[in-house]
Scaffold this motif. Structure first.
Motif, mmCIF file in Angstrom:
data_model
loop_
_atom_site.group_PDB
_atom_site.id
_atom_site.type_symbol
_atom_site.label_atom_id
_atom_site.label_comp_id
_atom_site.label_asym_id
_atom_site.label_seq_id
_atom_site.Cartn_x
_atom_site.Cartn_y
_atom_site.Cartn_z
ATOM 1 N N PRO A 1 0.825 -1.203 0.000
ATOM 2 C CA PRO A 1 0.000 0.000 0.000
ATOM 3 C C PRO A 1 0.863 1.257 0.000
ATOM 4 N N SER A 2 0.446 2.240 -0.790
ATOM 5 C CA SER A 2 1.268 3.446 -0.936
ATOM 6 C C SER A 2 1.082 4.444 0.196
ATOM 7 N N GLY A 3 0.076 4.296 1.024
ATOM 8 C CA GLY A 3 -0.100 5.191 2.162
ATOM 9 C C GLY A 3 -1.072 6.322 1.874
ATOM 10 N N ARG A 4 -1.311 7.138 2.893
ATOM 11 C CA ARG A 4 -2.277 8.235 2.777
ATOM 12 C C ARG A 4 -1.821 9.308 1.821
ATOM 13 N N ARG A 5 -0.629 9.805 2.008
ATOM 14 C CA ARG A 5 -0.116 10.863 1.136
ATOM 15 C C ARG A 5 0.820 10.243 0.132
ATOM 16 N N LYS A 6 0.657 10.643 -1.097
ATOM 17 C CA LYS A 6 1.516 10.113 -2.143
ATOM 18 C C LYS A 6 2.968 10.459 -1.805
ATOM 19 N N ASN A 7 3.824 9.468 -1.864
ATOM 20 C CA ASN A 7 5.252 9.598 -1.586
ATOM 21 C C ASN A 7 5.540 10.061 -0.159
ATOM 22 N N SER A 8 4.620 9.818 0.792
ATOM 23 C CA SER A 8 4.859 10.249 2.163
ATOM 24 C C SER A 8 6.056 9.522 2.766
ATOM 25 N N ALA B 1 16.127 -5.546 1.786
ATOM 26 C CA ALA B 1 15.608 -6.903 1.962
ATOM 27 C C ALA B 1 15.658 -7.713 0.670
ATOM 28 N N GLY B 2 16.181 -7.113 -0.422
ATOM 29 C CA GLY B 2 16.336 -7.849 -1.674
ATOM 30 C C GLY B 2 15.243 -7.612 -2.695
ATOM 31 N N TRP B 3 14.382 -6.606 -2.473
ATOM 32 C CA TRP B 3 13.287 -6.292 -3.392
ATOM 33 C C TRP B 3 13.643 -5.040 -4.178
ATOM 34 N N GLN B 4 13.221 -4.994 -5.424
ATOM 35 C CA GLN B 4 13.508 -3.873 -6.311
ATOM 36 C C GLN B 4 12.195 -3.171 -6.657
ATOM 37 N N TYR B 5 12.198 -1.832 -6.603
ATOM 38 C CA TYR B 5 10.992 -1.065 -6.943
ATOM 39 C C TYR B 5 10.724 -1.192 -8.440
ATOM 40 N N ALA B 6 9.479 -1.561 -8.791
ATOM 41 C CA ALA B 6 9.135 -1.767 -10.199
ATOM 42 C C ALA B 6 8.154 -0.722 -10.721
ATOM 43 N N GLY B 7 7.566 0.065 -9.832
ATOM 44 C CA GLY B 7 6.624 1.090 -10.261
ATOM 45 C C GLY B 7 5.409 1.129 -9.365
ATOM 46 N N GLY B 8 4.400 1.847 -9.809
ATOM 47 C CA GLY B 8 3.171 1.974 -9.047
ATOM 48 C C GLY B 8 1.999 1.426 -9.832
ATOM 49 N N GLY C 1 7.593 6.975 0.698
ATOM 50 C CA GLY C 1 7.977 6.157 -0.451
ATOM 51 C C GLY C 1 9.459 5.874 -0.541
ATOM 52 N N GLU C 2 10.286 6.892 -0.318
ATOM 53 C CA GLU C 2 11.736 6.700 -0.434
ATOM 54 C C GLU C 2 12.255 5.788 0.671
ATOM 55 N N LEU C 3 11.772 5.985 1.884
ATOM 56 C CA LEU C 3 12.168 5.127 3.002
ATOM 57 C C LEU C 3 11.734 3.685 2.749
ATOM 58 N N ARG C 4 10.512 3.532 2.272
ATOM 59 C CA ARG C 4 9.997 2.186 1.995
ATOM 60 C C ARG C 4 10.827 1.505 0.910
ATOM 61 N N ARG C 5 11.169 2.252 -0.123
ATOM 62 C CA ARG C 5 11.992 1.684 -1.199
ATOM 63 C C ARG C 5 13.342 1.227 -0.667
#
Length: 185
Positions: free
Chosen positions: A56-63, A75-82, A65-69
């Motif tokens: 889930p992207s959260g309440r505010r867009k990119n609130s 943990a071995g996961w790559q951001y692929a988009g939204g 996002g960078e920390l989550r990425r």
């Protein structure tokens, strides 16, 4: 390299179905390049076992996002988009830990997203109502021909607004079901 555009066959908000569809595409040699609104762009390549997870992207867009990425990449996961209201992550590592190790944390994230969607749909319904009222007010102050023309426009807008609202209700229903399933894990 050959690029392929595929229509997104998944209902909005149905994260498990989207994860499965993307994994199936990767197994058939389609490497995800870009996610769009209702479509995905793939590059033809070799067949791979790729895991996808939607967060889930959260309440505010990119609130956050960078920390989550960063956390996902560690943990071995790559951001692929939204996609829809989710961030999409992928990994080819079968040992990469799941982003949500327990159902409770995923249910909390989905609950936050459910609240954001409710607020979004309420704002949207108010905006449609104001637009419809303005169109009717303008039409009432002019000639009958103009009024007839304007009455067809609000009808079209109203039908579009109802269809958008129904899609929002379906998305909210999917998220609630997903949250309940996550809480049961």
């Amino acid at each position: 390299m050959k690029y392929i555009i595929r229509m997104d066959p998944v209902r909005p908000g149905d994260a498990p179905a989207m994860e499965q569809w993307l994994e199936d595409c990767a197994a058939r040699g389609l490497s995800l390049v870009k996610l769009g609104s209702g479509f995905c762009l793939f590059k033809r390549g070799e067949e791979k076992k790729v895991r996808f997870r939607l967060a889930p992207s959260g309440r505010r867009k990119n609130s956050d996002g960078e920390l989550r990425r960063q956390l996902y990449e560690q943990a071995g996961w790559q951001y692929a988009g939204g996609w829809d209201v989710f961030y999409v992550f992928r990994t080819e590592d079968p040992q990469a830990p799941e982003p949500y190790s327990d159902g409770e944390s995923r249910a909390m994230a989905l609950s936050d997203l459910d609240t954001a969607l409710k607020q979004y749909h309420i704002r949207r319904a108010i905006a449609y109502g104001v637009l419809l009222a303005l169109l009717l007010a303008v039409g009432a102050s002019h000639s009958w021909i103009f009024l007839k023309l304007l009455l067809t426009i609000p009808t079209t807008v109203l039908i579009w607004a109802v269809l958008e609202a129904l899609q929002g209700v379906e998305r909210t229903r999917c998220l609630r079901a997903l949250r309940r399933a996550a809480a049961e894990r």
